[in-house]
Design a protein around this motif. Structure first.
Motif, PDB file in Angstrom:
ATOM      1  N   THR A 125      34.770 120.559  56.953  1.00  0.00           N
ATOM      2  CA  THR A 125      34.500 119.823  58.194  1.00  0.00           C
ATOM      3  C   THR A 125      35.308 118.531  58.223  1.00  0.00           C
ATOM      4  N   THR A 126      35.333 117.915  59.407  1.00  0.00           N
ATOM      5  CA  THR A 126      36.100 116.670  59.559  1.00  0.00           C
ATOM      6  C   THR A 126      35.253 115.481  59.991  1.00  0.00           C
ATOM      7  N   SER A 127      33.950 115.696  60.191  1.00  0.00           N
ATOM      8  CA  SER A 127      33.101 114.576  60.600  1.00  0.00           C
ATOM      9  C   SER A 127      31.687 114.772  60.036  1.00  0.00           C
ATOM     10  N   PRO A 128      30.936 113.684  59.891  1.00  0.00           N
ATOM     11  CA  PRO A 128      29.564 113.807  59.387  1.00  0.00           C
ATOM     12  C   PRO A 128      28.667 114.722  60.233  1.00  0.00           C
ATOM     13  N   PRO A 129      28.727 114.656  61.566  1.00  0.00           N
ATOM     14  CA  PRO A 129      27.899 115.598  62.329  1.00  0.00           C
ATOM     15  C   PRO A 129      28.272 117.064  62.069  1.00  0.00           C
ATOM     16  N   GLU A 130      29.577 117.335  61.930  1.00  0.00           N
ATOM     17  CA  GLU A 130      30.000 118.699  61.610  1.00  0.00           C
ATOM     18  C   GLU A 130      29.501 119.109  60.231  1.00  0.00           C
ATOM     19  N   ALA A 131      29.498 118.169  59.289  1.00  0.00           N
ATOM     20  CA  ALA A 131      29.007 118.462  57.931  1.00  0.00           C
ATOM     21  C   ALA A 131      27.523 118.820  57.959  1.00  0.00           C
ATOM     22  N   LEU A 132      26.762 118.099  58.782  1.00  0.00           N
ATOM     23  CA  LEU A 132      25.332 118.387  58.906  1.00  0.00           C
ATOM     24  C   LEU A 132      25.119 119.774  59.512  1.00  0.00           C
ATOM     25  N   GLU A 144      20.775 118.755  66.449  1.00  0.00           N
ATOM     26  CA  GLU A 144      20.856 117.807  67.566  1.00  0.00           C
ATOM     27  C   GLU A 144      19.781 116.737  67.455  1.00  0.00           C
ATOM     28  N   GLN A 145      18.560 117.152  67.123  1.00  0.00           N
ATOM     29  CA  GLN A 145      17.466 116.179  66.991  1.00  0.00           C
ATOM     30  C   GLN A 145      17.724 115.210  65.843  1.00  0.00           C
ATOM     31  N   LEU A 146      18.225 115.726  64.738  1.00  0.00           N
ATOM     32  CA  LEU A 146      18.534 114.865  63.606  1.00  0.00           C
ATOM     33  C   LEU A 146      19.630 113.870  63.961  1.00  0.00           C
ATOM     34  N   LEU A 147      20.654 114.335  64.651  1.00  0.00           N
ATOM     35  CA  LEU A 147      21.744 113.449  65.033  1.00  0.00           C
ATOM     36  C   LEU A 147      21.289 112.407  66.064  1.00  0.00           C
ATOM     37  N   ARG A 148      20.345 112.770  66.924  1.00  0.00           N
ATOM     38  CA  ARG A 148      19.803 111.810  67.892  1.00  0.00           C
ATOM     39  C   ARG A 148      19.104 110.653  67.188  1.00  0.00           C
ATOM     40  N   SER A 149      18.544 110.956  66.005  1.00  0.00           N
ATOM     41  CA  SER A 149      17.850 109.874  65.281  1.00  0.00           C
ATOM     42  C   SER A 149      18.830 108.784  64.876  1.00  0.00           C
ATOM     43  N   ILE A 150      20.108 109.122  64.709  1.00  0.00           N
ATOM     44  CA  ILE A 150      21.127 108.123  64.404  1.00  0.00           C
ATOM     45  C   ILE A 150      21.370 107.262  65.647  1.00  0.00           C
ATOM     46  N   ASP A 151      21.534 107.951  66.788  1.00  0.00           N
ATOM     47  CA  ASP A 151      21.809 107.239  68.036  1.00  0.00           C
ATOM     48  C   ASP A 151      20.669 106.294  68.407  1.00  0.00           C
ATOM     49  N   SER A 152      19.430 106.726  68.159  1.00  0.00           N
ATOM     50  CA  SER A 152      18.287 105.912  68.555  1.00  0.00           C
ATOM     51  C   SER A 152      18.154 104.670  67.683  1.00  0.00           C
ATOM     52  N   ALA A 207      16.026 105.690  52.746  1.00  0.00           N
ATOM     53  CA  ALA A 207      16.305 106.282  51.433  1.00  0.00           C
ATOM     54  C   ALA A 207      16.947 107.652  51.622  1.00  0.00           C
ATOM     55  N   LEU A 208      18.170 107.799  51.157  1.00  0.00           N
ATOM     56  CA  LEU A 208      18.927 109.037  51.352  1.00  0.00           C
ATOM     57  C   LEU A 208      18.192 110.240  50.789  1.00  0.00           C
ATOM     58  N   GLU A 209      17.595 110.106  49.605  1.00  0.00           N
ATOM     59  CA  GLU A 209      16.892 111.234  48.987  1.00  0.00           C
ATOM     60  C   GLU A 209      15.733 111.704  49.855  1.00  0.00           C
ATOM     61  N   THR A 210      15.037 110.761  50.473  1.00  0.00           N
ATOM     62  CA  THR A 210      13.907 111.120  51.340  1.00  0.00           C
ATOM     63  C   THR A 210      14.401 111.821  52.600  1.00  0.00           C
ATOM     64  N   VAL A 211      15.482 111.314  53.164  1.00  0.00           N
ATOM     65  CA  VAL A 211      16.084 111.961  54.334  1.00  0.00           C
ATOM     66  C   VAL A 211      16.481 113.390  53.968  1.00  0.00           C
ATOM     67  N   ALA A 212      17.115 113.547  52.813  1.00  0.00           N
ATOM     68  CA  ALA A 212      17.538 114.879  52.365  1.00  0.00           C
ATOM     69  C   ALA A 212      16.328 115.799  52.203  1.00  0.00           C
ATOM     70  N   VAL A 249      23.911 115.124  54.410  1.00  0.00           N
ATOM     71  CA  VAL A 249      22.989 114.453  55.350  1.00  0.00           C
ATOM     72  C   VAL A 249      23.125 112.936  55.308  1.00  0.00           C
ATOM     73  N   SER A 250      24.098 112.441  54.575  1.00  0.00           N
ATOM     74  CA  SER A 250      24.222 110.986  54.398  1.00  0.00           C
ATOM     75  C   SER A 250      24.360 110.246  55.727  1.00  0.00           C
ATOM     76  N   CYS A 251      24.927 110.892  56.735  1.00  0.00           N
ATOM     77  CA  CYS A 251      25.088 110.237  58.038  1.00  0.00           C
ATOM     78  C   CYS A 251      23.743 109.930  58.697  1.00  0.00           C
ATOM     79  N   LEU A 252      22.681 110.566  58.230  1.00  0.00           N
ATOM     80  CA  LEU A 252      21.363 110.352  58.830  1.00  0.00           C
ATOM     81  C   LEU A 252      20.589 109.202  58.196  1.00  0.00           C
ATOM     82  N   ALA A 253      21.009 108.759  57.022  1.00  0.00           N
ATOM     83  CA  ALA A 253      20.220 107.781  56.263  1.00  0.00           C
ATOM     84  C   ALA A 253      20.062 106.472  57.029  1.00  0.00           C
ATOM     85  N   ASN A 254      21.151 105.871  57.449  1.00  0.00           N
ATOM     86  CA  ASN A 254      21.105 104.674  58.295  1.00  0.00           C
ATOM     87  C   ASN A 254      20.083 103.647  57.790  1.00  0.00           C
ATOM     88  N   GLY A 255      20.184 103.295  56.522  1.00  0.00           N
ATOM     89  CA  GLY A 255      19.289 102.302  55.947  1.00  0.00           C
ATOM     90  C   GLY A 255      18.033 102.875  55.306  1.00  0.00           C
TER      91      GLY A 255
END
Length: 196
Positions: A83-90, A186-194, A148-153, A140-146
């Motif tokens: 992939t070439t972007s974090p959303p594509e990786a997810l 899509e829902q997971l990626l929206r959590s970044i936008d919000s 805990a990455l392990e919990t997000v994963a 899933v690192s793009c979703l962490a946004n501050g």
């Protein structure tokens, strides 16, 4: 090659034969069909020979599961690197995970459903567990946004696992599997936008 080296190679080959036979038998007939007697018949050795490699069936299932975690980690890594972007990786992670479970139902059962002594996040977790969880975290690192990455994963993993188990149990409409995966992503990626 010394006698010891040849003996070690033969033992490793026999161990691999047992694992391959267990996987084949499980995928064709389920884990209930995997017995030391049937495995001994398949590999044409006596049951005591199996017990030289594995203490019992649980030990065999555990070894199969560990092998599966290595395979899953490799599949997730390949998908992420393509992939070439974090959303594509997810998105690639979600499709790869569900596809792996669908293509290997009994292996997935050994890895995630059968009660065995494999725990993630422990200081003594086997390397293939660590590797597969680390790969999940990378995707899933793009979703962490501050957070805990392990919990997000773990939350993403739990969501994907839930979809897999419900699909396997015939509880969800098979015709909508891809749509469910896309909606989850899509829902997971929206959590970044919000949070932006």
């Amino acid at each position: 090659m010394s006698v010891q080296e040849r003996r070690a190679r033969e033992l490793a080959q026999r161990r691999n034969q047992i694992i391959a036979a267990a996987r084949e038998l499980a995928e064709s007939e389920g884990w209930g069909a995997v017995t030391t007697r049937r495995l001994a018949e398949r590999i044409e050795y006596s049951q005591p020979v199996l017990y030289k490699h594995f203490k019992d069936k649980v030990d065999i299932v555990r070894t199969v599961a560990l092998e599966g975690f290595g395979e899953l980690a490799q599949s997730m890594r390949e998908a992420r690197l393509a992939t070439t972007s974090p959303p594509e990786a997810l998105r690639a992670l979600a499709r790869t995970y569900v596809g792996f479970a669908e293509a290997n139902p009994m292996l997935y059962e050994a890895m995630f459903i059968t009660p065995i002594d494999l725990a993630f996040g422990q200081s003594d977790s086997p390397p293939t567990l660590v590797e597969s969880f680390d790969e999940l975290c990378r995707s899933v690192s793009c979703l962490a946004n501050g957070r805990a990455l392990e919990t997000v994963a773990e939350v993403v993993w739990g969501s994907l696992h839930g979809l897999v188990v419900l699909d396997r149990g015939g509880r969800l409409r098979l015709s909508h599997r891809d749509e469910r995966i896309e909606l989850l992503v899509e829902q997971l990626l929206r959590s970044i936008d919000s949070q932006a």
